[in-house]
Design a protein around this motif. Structure first.
Motif, PDB file in Angstrom:
ATOM      1  N   VAL A  45      -4.617   0.830  -3.136  1.00  0.00           N
ATOM      2  CA  VAL A  45      -5.771   1.310  -2.372  1.00  0.00           C
ATOM      3  C   VAL A  45      -7.037   1.208  -3.222  1.00  0.00           C
ATOM      4  CG1 VAL A  45      -6.809   3.324  -1.243  1.00  0.00           C
ATOM      5  CG2 VAL A  45      -4.380   2.843  -0.932  1.00  0.00           C
ATOM      6  N   ILE A  46      -6.914   1.577  -4.500  1.00  0.00           N
ATOM      7  CA  ILE A  46      -8.066   1.490  -5.410  1.00  0.00           C
ATOM      8  C   ILE A  46      -8.456   0.033  -5.642  1.00  0.00           C
ATOM      9  CG2 ILE A  46      -8.883   2.016  -7.737  1.00  0.00           C
ATOM     10  CD1 ILE A  46      -7.031   4.450  -7.716  1.00  0.00           C
ATOM     11  N   SER A  98       0.800  -1.227   0.000  1.00  0.00           N
ATOM     12  CA  SER A  98       0.000   0.000   0.000  1.00  0.00           C
ATOM     13  C   SER A  98       0.826   1.267   0.000  1.00  0.00           C
ATOM     14  CB  SER A  98      -0.923  -0.005   1.227  1.00  0.00           C
ATOM     15  OG  SER A  98      -0.161  -0.117   2.417  1.00  0.00           O
ATOM     16  N   ILE A 105     -16.834   3.579  -4.450  1.00  0.00           N
ATOM     17  CA  ILE A 105     -15.408   3.867  -4.344  1.00  0.00           C
ATOM     18  C   ILE A 105     -15.234   4.826  -3.174  1.00  0.00           C
ATOM     19  CG2 ILE A 105     -13.379   4.845  -5.478  1.00  0.00           C
ATOM     20  CD1 ILE A 105     -14.576   4.102  -8.134  1.00  0.00           C
ATOM     21  N   ALA A 114      -9.975   6.872  -2.084  1.00  0.00           N
ATOM     22  CA  ALA A 114      -9.608   6.475  -3.443  1.00  0.00           C
ATOM     23  C   ALA A 114      -9.922   7.584  -4.436  1.00  0.00           C
ATOM     24  CB  ALA A 114     -10.349   5.189  -3.823  1.00  0.00           C
ATOM     25  N   ALA A 129     -10.310  -1.150  -2.610  1.00  0.00           N
ATOM     26  CA  ALA A 129     -11.634  -0.524  -2.523  1.00  0.00           C
ATOM     27  C   ALA A 129     -12.614  -1.172  -3.491  1.00  0.00           C
ATOM     28  CB  ALA A 129     -11.519   0.972  -2.810  1.00  0.00           C
ATOM     29  N   LEU A 188      -8.768   3.536   5.246  1.00  0.00           N
ATOM     30  CA  LEU A 188      -9.656   3.045   4.201  1.00  0.00           C
ATOM     31  C   LEU A 188     -10.663   2.061   4.783  1.00  0.00           C
ATOM     32  CD1 LEU A 188     -10.402   2.691   1.159  1.00  0.00           C
ATOM     33  CD2 LEU A 188      -8.705   0.844   1.091  1.00  0.00           C
TER      34      LEU A 188
END
Length: 442
Positions: free
Chosen positions: A431-432, A181, A294, A298, A435, A194
């Protein structure tokens, strides 16, 4: 550097000692300024005000940060600048050496989103500091390699979870994600934040465990870089001997040098405001119907990348974001990790983080990142080993110092710009990834 030249919290040691004593006398002799906090759930309680709380975190966090960065092995291989302040403060709290009012003050500060300020400044600056030509030039070749590396890393994590009985969900989200990450900051703050955003529950309590995982991943990545270099050197078409692009005579532009600081303090304020503004943009879009799938964090990353690639901000404003990022890294970060250690890290429960299953998953994830990057490198016109080290292993370490350690082990320091892309953009992409995958597993 001579001992007399060492600096803690930006000052020479003798001066730091004087102010450190002032803070300790204030805390342990009953002179702490306090406020009364009213809560519907807990009633009223007394907490130290921001002056006492921040001063304590700067004093203790800054000292432990310095010690962690001074011990070579601890710093180079285990992320001592991150690990020691957090574990040290957690130990002090565990031993009952922090007064209850101060514990409450740290709780108020951290629960109020202090770490989000750090995240906002880090995200904006870490992307804005990169040269636009590198980002655009890397998109066609290097970015698909990073994505392929991360796909294989997550796949191998899942396989590791199945093999060990650790479980696919825990292997992906509890072990794999923190290790990829964007370094120790991602494991400490970004991923827990997150998950807090996704679940509505405070997940900062997992920060210590996540940092342990990424520290283990960092060591594994260093070993793989060294061993992989010796193996691929004997394999035709696998090792570029320091060149990452396979086509002769073709090179990517090097990262543009930017000033790291400025005497214009209004510029620093501008960078802080821009970073916070991007963070709030993500909150706005992440709260809209149909787009909330999302998370806001993100969306923040997406907006910053778009702003950088489209050059919508003038260079002066980009530089201001860099100033703010360096301020966050040098001044705020020790306080953040010290606060996390006191407020969120339970040493009694930390022992559960060390298990054979978790170790196997970490190894599998790091191996998957390395193998995936090498496979996609061949499709993208890159040398497999060089891409494996930068796009793969540099996505699985503790950040900037981890990049240096991995590249040093690989003898590929000339590829630092690519390693930086992996740490900065690669961490944001992970991270995306997480998510987007979250709804399918929860």
């Amino acid at each position: 550097m001579a001992k007399s030249e060492y600096r803690i919290c930006g000052m020479k040691i003798p001066y730091f000692v004087v102010f450190f004593i002032v803070v300790m006398v204030t805390v342990y002799m009953g002179f702490m300024p306090t406020v009364t906090i009213y809560s519907n759930e807990a009633g009223s309680y007394v907490a130290t005000d921001y002056v006492a709380t921040v001063a304590f975190l700067m004093a203790v966090g800054g000292l432990l940060y310095w010690i962690g960065g001074t011990v070579p092995i601890l710093n180079d291989y285990l992320g001592g600048v991150c690990l020691l302040p957090m574990l040290g403060c957690a130990l002090i709290n565990f031993l009952g050496l922090i007064p209850e009012n101060l514990q409450n003050g740290v709780k108020v500060l951290m629960s109020g989103g202090f770490q989000n300020v750090y995240i906002a400044l880090l995200m904006a600056g870490s992307i804005m500091v990169m040269d636009r030509k590198i980002i655009l030039g890397a998109t066609a070749r290097y970015m698909p390699t990073i994505l392929g590396s991360q796909f294989f890393a997550l796949l191998f994590c899942a396989l590791g979870g199945i093999i060990t009985g650790f479980g696919v969900v825990d292997a992906l989200f509890d072990v794999g994600a923190p290790c990829m990450s964007g370094g120790s900051g991602g494991a400490l703050v970004t991923i827990p934040s997150l998950y807090t955003n996704l679940t509505g529950t405070d997940m900062m309590v997992n920060s210590g465990r996540y940092l342990c995982y990424v520290s283990i991943s960092n060591v594994i990545a260093i070993v793989m870089a060294a061993v992989g270099g010796k193996i691929t050197a004997r394999m035709k078409g696998m090792n570029g001997n320091g060149d990452i692009l396979r086509r002769k005579g073709e090179k990517m532009d090097e990262e543009k040098k930017r000033p790291s600081s400025s005497l214009d303090y209004a510029a620093l304020g501008s960078g802080i405001f821009i970073g916070l503004g991007f963070y709030l943009m993500g909150c706005i879009v992440g709260g809209l119907p149909g787009l909330s799938a999302i998370p806001s964090l993100a969306w923040t990353i997406i907006f910053i990348i778009i702003a950088k690639c489209t050059a919508i901000l003038p260079e002066e404003m980009e530089n201001n974001c860099v100033y703010a990022m360096n301020f966050a890294l040098k001044a705020i970060f020790p306080m953040v990790i010290a606060g996390i250690g006191i407020n969120s890290l339970d040493l009694a429960a930390l022992g559960t983080a060390f298990s054979i299953g978790a170790l196997v998953v970490i190894f599998m994830g790091t191996l998957g990142a390395f193998v995936g990057a090498m496979l996609f490198a061949r499709l993208s016109g890159l040398w497999p080993y060089e891409a494996g080290v930068t796009a793969g292993l540099c996505c699985c370490n503790i950040g900037g110092s981890g990049d240096l350690a991995v590249l040093s082990a690989a003898n590929r320091m000339n590829l630092l710009a690519f390693a930086s892309i992996s740490t900065r953009i690669g961490g944001a992409l992970m991270v995306i990834w997480i998510a987007l995958l979250w709804p399918f597993f929860h």
